[in-house]
Design an enzyme around this catalytic site. Structure first.
Site, mmCIF file in Angstrom:
data_model
loop_
_atom_site.group_PDB
_atom_site.id
_atom_site.type_symbol
_atom_site.label_atom_id
_atom_site.label_comp_id
_atom_site.label_asym_id
_atom_site.label_seq_id
_atom_site.Cartn_x
_atom_site.Cartn_y
_atom_site.Cartn_z
ATOM 1 N N GLU A 187 -23.995 10.508 19.616
ATOM 2 C CA GLU A 187 -22.712 9.897 20.106
ATOM 3 C C GLU A 187 -22.508 8.980 21.331
ATOM 4 O OE1 GLU A 187 -20.471 10.241 17.894
ATOM 5 O OE2 GLU A 187 -21.374 11.673 16.708
ATOM 6 N N LYS A 189 8.364 1.686 0.615
ATOM 7 C CA LYS A 189 8.957 0.917 -0.515
ATOM 8 C C LYS A 189 10.060 1.738 -0.945
ATOM 9 C CE LYS A 189 4.928 0.683 -2.824
ATOM 10 N NZ LYS A 189 4.210 1.240 -1.708
ATOM 11 N N PRO A 193 0.735 -1.342 0.043
ATOM 12 C CA PRO A 193 -0.047 0.001 -0.048
ATOM 13 C C PRO A 193 0.828 1.277 0.014
ATOM 14 C CG PRO A 193 -0.615 -1.546 1.715
ATOM 15 C CD PRO A 193 0.588 -2.175 1.133
ATOM 16 N N HIS A 222 -23.653 5.467 20.321
ATOM 17 C CA HIS A 222 -22.557 4.844 19.971
ATOM 18 C C HIS A 222 -21.686 3.921 21.011
ATOM 19 C CE1 HIS A 222 -23.162 5.551 15.628
ATOM 20 N NE2 HIS A 222 -22.906 6.926 15.644
ATOM 21 N N THR A 237 3.992 2.636 3.041
ATOM 22 C CA THR A 237 4.712 1.362 3.667
ATOM 23 C C THR A 237 6.162 1.660 3.700
ATOM 24 O OG1 THR A 237 4.150 0.067 1.800
ATOM 25 C CG2 THR A 237 2.653 0.142 3.457
#
Length: 622
Positions: free
Chosen positions: A422, A204, A199, A425, A202
Site C-alpha cells: 500500500e 429519474k 445511470p 501505491h 441519478t
C-alpha cells in the site's frame, strides 16, 4: 339510458311486483278458509262439499254454499286410522305441515355458495401470485398503476438538485400542463413522450414525480415489468386500461419506470423466436401513443438506463419525441444534493460540504443519500451529538472499500507485505505528476478480498485523460507490486486486481483509443454495452489478422511493463521513505492525509523520458 334513470326504473318495477303479490295474498286470505281435518269430515258427511282436489299432503275444494263468506277451503290430510280413532272420541283434530321451503333452499343454495366461495378464494390467490390484484382473476387485465393525486406527490423541483439542465427541459412540460391553451398559441404542440435517460440512481423517478407535483396534476406511476404476465393478452389489456384511466383524469402524467422491460427491441431475425406477449404489449403501447392527442392534457414520461436496447419504433418522432439526459452530477451538483439531504440529519454547524463533494466524484444522487445516512449512522455509533466530517470520511471508506474485517487477522509476514504494497501505491502516486492526491492508506482488511487499500482524492472533476495520465495511472496501480519485488524479492497474489485494472487500461489505449503509433489510428474493438450502466461496458473484438492480434498483445505487454519499470524506478529512488512509511503503517494501521503529508512531501519526483501524449480520451471510458 343514464345510470340514474335505469336505477329509478328498477325500483318502480320492484314496487309494482310487490303490490301484485300483496294483493294476491290478501285476496286468498279473504276467499279461502283453512279448515281442520275433522271439520272437513263433518262437512263431507253433511254433503256440503261440491268438489275437491287431492294432493299428497293437502285437500283443496269448493263448498256448495258459502260459509262465513268463504266458498273455498283448504285442509291438511291426516292418516285415516288416526282420524277414525280421534273421531270416535269426539276430538277436533287438524294436521300441520312442516315448512320444507327453507331446508329445500338450503340444500340447493349452500353447496352452490360453497362452490363459488372456494372458486373466488382460489381466484384471488392465483391473482395475487400472478399480479391480478385483490379483484381476483377478473381484474388481472386491469392496470396496476399507482395513482397519486396532486396533494399526495408532495415533491416539487425544490426537492430535486444537481440536474438543472433536466429540470429546465421539463419546465416546458409543467407550463403545458398548467395552461395548454397559452402554451400552444403559436401553433406549437407539447411532446407526446419524454424519455429520461441516465445511470441508475441519478433521480429519474424523483424528477418525474416532481413534474407532477409542480404541475399539480394526477400522477400514474407503473413499472414496465408490471405489464407482462403469463396470460396472453394481459399486458395489452393493461396498457389500454392505463390510458383509459388517464383520459378520465386528464390533464395528468403517466410515468413508466424501467421502460426497457417493456420496450425492448423486437427480434427481426427469423429463426430466433421471440416473446409474442411482450411484442403484443409493445404494439399496444405504440398504438396508444399514436391514438391520444397532446391537446388532451396527457403527458407520458418514461425512464431507462439502457436506451440502446429500446425498439426504434418507440423513439421515433411523434412518440417519445424528446430524450432528457439525467447524468451523474458534477461537484457543484453534488454540493446541492448534499444540501438537500443533510437537512434531515443533525449536522455540525458550518460543515464544509465542498470538501465532502470533492471526495465523492462519480457518486449519483442515490449514492449521496446513502452517504449521508451512513455518516449519520457512524456518528451515532461513536455517540456524537452531531455528524462531522470524519463521519463522512468513514462512510466513504465503507461505501468504496467495504466493511472493516476486524476478525481477519493477518500474520506478521502478511502484514509487512501489505504495508509495503500500500505504501508503494502512495509513493508512486506522489512522485508521478498528474495523479490524484492520496487521501488515506490503510492495512485494515475491508470488503471481500481487500487486505488493505489506498484512497486517492481527485482535485476536480475530469472528463478527458491523456496518454501520459493513463500511463501514470498504470504506474500507481503497479506501485504495490513493484514495492513487493524491491523489498522481498518475490511477488504475491495481492496485486491481482491491480494487474487486471492496469491491463484493461493498456488494452484500451491500444485497441480503443489508438495511442500506439505502430498500430495506427484504428479502433480494434467496438463498444457493445452502455456507459450509462456505471462502467459495465462490454467490447467485442473486430475481425483482424493474427499478425495484428500479435502486435496488439505485444503493445499491451510493453505498456504494462513500462509502467512497472517506472514504478520500480520511483520506489528504488525512494527506498528509505518506503521503509519509513511501511513502518508507520504497521504501527498505526491507517494513515490519513494529514499524517501522510510530511512523508509524501519528501518523495523524489519522477523525471523519466518525456512520453508522447496521444489523443484525449473520455475519463469515464478509461
Amino acid at each position: 339510458m343514464p345510470k340514474s334513470t335505469r336505477f329509478n326504473l328498477t325500483y318502480l318495477v320492484i314496487a309494482v311486483l310487490g303490490v301484485f303479490l300483496l294483493h294476491d295474498a290478501w285476496t286468498t286470505s279473504r276467499t279461502v278458509a283453512s279448515l281442520p281435518y275433522s271439520e272437513f269430515q263433518r262437512l263431507l258427511r253433511e254433503k256440503k262439499i261440491k268438489e275437491v282436489v287431492v294432493s299428497a299432503n293437502q285437500i283443496q275444494g269448493e263448498l256448495r254454499a258459502p260459509e262465513n263468506g268463504r266458498s273455498r277451503f283448504v285442509t291438511t290430510r291426516v292418516e285415516p286410522e288416526l282420524s277414525r280413532e280421534l273421531e270416535q272420541h269426539g276430538v277436533t283434530f287438524a294436521a300441520r305441515l312442516e315448512g320444507t321451503l327453507l331446508p329445500t333452499l338450503l340444500s340447493w343454495i349452500v353447496p352452490v355458495l360453497l362452490f363459488f366461495g372456494i372458486w373466488i378464494l382460489l381466484g384471488r390467490f392465483m391473482a395475487s401470485r400472478l399480479g391480478g390484484g385483490s379483484g381476483g382473476l377478473l381484474s388481472i387485465g386491469k392496470s396496476k398503476a399507482k395513482v397519486y393525486v396532486e396533494t399526495n406527490t408532495k415533491v416539487t423541483f425544490r426537492d430535486v438538485a444537481g440536474v438543472d439542465e433536466a429540470k429546465a427541459e421539463l419546465s416546458e412540460t409543467v407550463s403545458f400542463l398548467k395552461d395548454p391553451t397559452a402554451y400552444g398559441r403559436l401553433g406549437a404542440r407539447a411532446p407526446k413522450g419524454i424519455l429520461l435517460v441516465g445511470p441508475p440512481g441519478t433521480g429519474k423517478t424523483l424528477l418525474a414525480t416532481a413534474v407532477a407535483g409542480e404541475a399539480a396534476v394526477p400522477f400514474f406511476s407503473i413499472s414496465g415489468s408490471e405489464f407482462v404476465e403469463m396470460f396472453v393478452g394481459v399486458g395489452a389489456a393493461r396498457v389500454r386500461d392505463l390510458f383509459e384511466q388517464a383520459r378520465q383524469k386528464a390533464p395528468c402524467i403517466i410515468f413508466i419506470d424501467e421502460l426497457d422491460a417493456l420496450g425492448k427491441a423486437r427480434n427481426s431475425q427469423p429463426g430466433f423466436g421471440g416473446h409474442d406477449e411482450k411484442e403484443q404489449t409493445l404494439n399496444q403501447l405504440l398504438v396508444e401513443l399514436d391514438g391520444f392527442d397532446t391537446g388532451s392534457g396527457i403527458v407520458l414520461l418514461a425512464a431507462t438506463n439502457r436506451p440502446e436496447i429500446l425498439d426504434p419504433a418507440l423513439l421515433r418522432a411523434g412518440r417519445f419525441d424528446r430524450q432528457v439526459l439525467v447524468d451523474r452530477p458534477d461537484k457543484r451538483g453534488r454540493v446541492e444534493i448534499l444540501r438537500v439531504h443533510v437537512e434531515k440529519v443533525r449536522m455540525r454547524a458550518n460543515l464544509n460540504l465542498d470538501a465532502i463533494a470533492a471526495l465523492t466524484p462519480g457518486f449519483t444522487g442515490a449514492d449521496l443519500a446513502n452517504l449521508v445516512n451512513e455518516a449519520a449512522l457512524a456518528a451515532t455509533r461513536r455517540g456524537a451529538a452531531d455528524v462531522d466530517l470524519p463521519d463522512f470520511s468513514a462512510a466513504i471508506e465503507r461505501i468504496v472499500a467495504g466493511l472493516e474485517r476486524k476478525n481477519r487477522l493477518l500474520n506478521d509476514t502478511e502484514r509487512r507485505i501489505v504495508a509495503h504494497h500500500e505504501m508503494g501505491h502512495a509513493l508512486v502516486a506522489a512522485a508521478v505528476p498528474g495523479t490524484d492526491v492520496v487521501h488515506k492508506v490503510s492495512i485494515i482488511p475491508r470488503g471481500i478480498g481487500a487486505l488493505g487499500y489506498t484512497i486517492q482524492r481527485p482535485t476536480d472533476d475530469r472528463y478527458l485523460m491523456t496518454r501520459t495520465e493513463l500511463e501514470a495511472k498504470m504506474a500507481v496501480l503497479l506501485g504495490g507490486r513493484a514495492a513487493e519485488q524491491i523489498v522481498f524479492g518475490h511477488l504475491s497474489t495481492g496485486a491481482a486486481d491491480d494487474l487486471a485494472k492496469a491491463t484493461s487500461i493498456a488494452r484500451g489505449m491500444v485497441t480503443r483509443y489508438g495511442m500506439v503509433p505502430e498500430l495506427g489510428h484504428v479502433a480494434y474493438e467496438e463498444e457493445t454495452g452502455s456507459l450509462l450502466a456505471g462502467g459495465a461496458v462490454g467490447y467485442s473484438r473486430r475481425p483482424h489478422s493474427e499478425e495484428t492480434t500479435r502486435a496488439i498483445d505485444q503493445a499491451v505487454r510493453d505498456l504494462v511493463q513500462s509502467a512497472f519499470d517506472q514504478a520500480t524506478a520511483i520506489l528504488a529512488a525512494n527506498r528509505g521513505l518506503l521503509e519509513e512509511g511501511a513502518a508507520a503503517l504497521l504501527l498505526e494501521e491507517s494513515l490519513d492525509e494529514e499524517k501522510l503529508r510530511p512523508l509524501l512531501s519528501r518523495v523524489q519526483r519522477f523525471s523519466g523520458p518525456a512520453r508522447r501524449a496521444g489523443a484525449d480520451v473520455p475519463r469515464e471510458a478509461a
